[in-house]
Scaffold this active site. Structure first.
Site, PDB file in Angstrom:
ATOM      1  N   HIS A 172      -2.630  20.856   5.461  1.00 56.20           N
ATOM      2  CA  HIS A 172      -2.645  19.735   6.400  1.00 56.20           C
ATOM      3  C   HIS A 172      -3.035  20.132   7.826  1.00 56.20           C
ATOM      4  O   HIS A 172      -3.010  19.283   8.727  1.00 56.20           O
ATOM      5  CB  HIS A 172      -1.277  19.039   6.400  1.00 56.20           C
ATOM      6  CG  HIS A 172      -0.969  18.351   5.100  1.00 56.20           C
ATOM      7  ND1 HIS A 172      -0.401  19.006   4.033  1.00 56.20           N
ATOM      8  CD2 HIS A 172      -1.205  17.084   4.670  1.00 56.20           C
ATOM      9  CE1 HIS A 172      -0.265  18.161   3.017  1.00 56.20           C
ATOM     10  NE2 HIS A 172      -0.748  17.006   3.368  1.00 56.20           N
ATOM     11  N   ARG A 202       4.614   6.710  -1.310  1.00 54.95           N
ATOM     12  CA  ARG A 202       4.045   6.268  -0.044  1.00 54.95           C
ATOM     13  C   ARG A 202       2.627   5.775  -0.288  1.00 54.95           C
ATOM     14  O   ARG A 202       2.053   6.008  -1.362  1.00 54.95           O
ATOM     15  CB  ARG A 202       4.036   7.403   0.989  1.00 54.95           C
ATOM     16  CG  ARG A 202       3.091   8.542   0.615  1.00 54.95           C
ATOM     17  CD  ARG A 202       3.183   9.675   1.616  1.00 54.95           C
ATOM     18  NE  ARG A 202       2.738   9.301   2.944  1.00 54.95           N
ATOM     19  CZ  ARG A 202       1.475   9.415   3.375  1.00 54.95           C
ATOM     20  NH1 ARG A 202       0.541   9.894   2.569  1.00 54.95           N
ATOM     21  NH2 ARG A 202       1.139   9.059   4.595  1.00 54.95           N
ATOM     22  N   LYS A 296     -10.334  10.036   9.746  1.00 53.53           N
ATOM     23  CA  LYS A 296     -10.532   9.193   8.567  1.00 53.53           C
ATOM     24  C   LYS A 296     -12.009   8.950   8.270  1.00 53.53           C
ATOM     25  O   LYS A 296     -12.348   8.309   7.270  1.00 53.53           O
ATOM     26  CB  LYS A 296      -9.800   7.847   8.745  1.00 53.53           C
ATOM     27  CG  LYS A 296      -8.274   7.958   8.630  1.00 53.53           C
ATOM     28  CD  LYS A 296      -7.619   6.601   8.714  1.00 53.53           C
ATOM     29  CE  LYS A 296      -6.102   6.706   8.534  1.00 53.53           C
ATOM     30  NZ  LYS A 296      -5.723   7.104   7.169  1.00 53.53           N
TER      31      LYS A 296
END
Length: 316
Positions: A172, A202, A296
């Site tokens: 990450h 999630r 993104k």
């Protein structure tokens, strides 16, 4: 015209606020089912198996010490399929002798549970060929989690081949703000405290120029250029809302964590048919910080999507 059922079943990813930030938004999973079978099952199974055949090096990875965890994951997935979809999946167990029927694909398998020589693939690879989810196993040791097994065919701009064997924090590291705000450490501690029998889930979202599920780093040249072709006029048809439903299960014997990822896609012009979604997403995208739109991968066409959404709002 898209069906109301398709919109109703789409996993809308936002809560009550018109602001989106990275967070640990996991909540308890009830019922505790690891997989979901949708109307695109056959289409996605065919695509998955084709990718696994053509690109095994980037779609599957495993460390030798993970076999016990893989069998545990297979146990859970096959039992979930037969329990929640009994019309199309059958599982008969007699001690270690198992028979699994997939009536969707008209396939029947007999194997000895725990004996990998009785399957054509490793257990996690076998299980993944019967579910739409990508499957990741994070193994816990030395106070950390490591990606030691994975079958990944529908990644959202990342690479199993590159991340294989990495720790949770290493994987990450590219996410902006994840480390500086200690979010990586807080989420790691949360994951390591997950208990067997108490799964979590999630939702994560992004936009996609096109409707390609296999957006791996290795195939960026095939899908990345489409982002330059989005206009206000074609945004509703070309851009897709992409949501990952991610579920987390502690495996009680091996202590690994099974991470299932089901990717859902919905064309933007279908997504905004539900006016409250149009209103909230317009507000969220307008306010979204640049570092998130960059990560993104939507910075190139964010403004034209906003123009499209604002035009649609004026029609309501």
């Amino acid at each position: 015209m898209v069906s109301t059922e398709k919109i109703r079943s789409f996993p809308y990813p936002f809560g009550e606020h018109d602001v989106y930030r990275y967070s640990n938004n996991a909540i308890p999973l009830n019922p505790p089912i690891a997989i979901e079978v949708t109307e695109t099952y056959i289409e996605e199974m065919n695509l998955k198996r084709e990718l696994l055949k053509k690109h095994p090096e980037r779609c599957y990875y495993s460390e030798p010490h993970t076999m016990d965890a893989q069998w545990e994951a297979l146990d859970q997935i096959l039992h979930d399929l037969s329990k929640y979809y009994p019309e199309t999946f059958k599982l008969v167990t007699n001690g270690d002798q198992w028979i699994f029927n997939n009536l969707h694909t008209d396939e029947k398998y007999s194997f000895t549970f725990g004996d990998s020589t009785t399957l054509d693939e490793e257990p996690l690879d076998f299980a993944g060929r019967h579910v739409q989810e990508d499957l990741i196993l994070m193994m816990q040791r030395d106070g950390d989690l490591f990606l030691d097994v994975g079958q990944l065919c529908f990644p959202a701009n990342w690479s199993l081949y590159f991340d294989a064997g990495m720790s949770f924090k290493e994987i990450h590291t590219p996410i902006p703000g994840f480390k500086s705000d200690s979010l990586d450490e807080r989420i790691l501690q949360f994951l390591m405290r997950i208990e067997a029998g108490s799964p979590w889930w999630r939702k994560n979202w992004s936009l996609m120029a096109g409707n390609i599920l296999d957006t791996s780093l290795e195939t960026f040249a095939e899908w990345g250029q489409a982002r330059k072709k989005v206009t206000k006029e074609n945004a509703g048809e070309m851009v897709h809302f992409r949501v990952e439903v991610q579920k987390l299960f502690r495996l009680p014997k091996s202590n690994g964590i099974l991470f299932t990822i089901h990717t859902h896609m919905l064309q933007l012009q279908e997504f905004i048919q539900h006016t409250p979604w149009l209103e909230q997403f317009s507000a969220i995208l307008k306010e979204l910080p640049e570092f998130i739109t960059d990560y993104k991968g939507i910075s190139l066409y964010r403004e034209v999507v906003l123009e499209y959404l604002e035009g649609e709002l004026k029609k309501r």
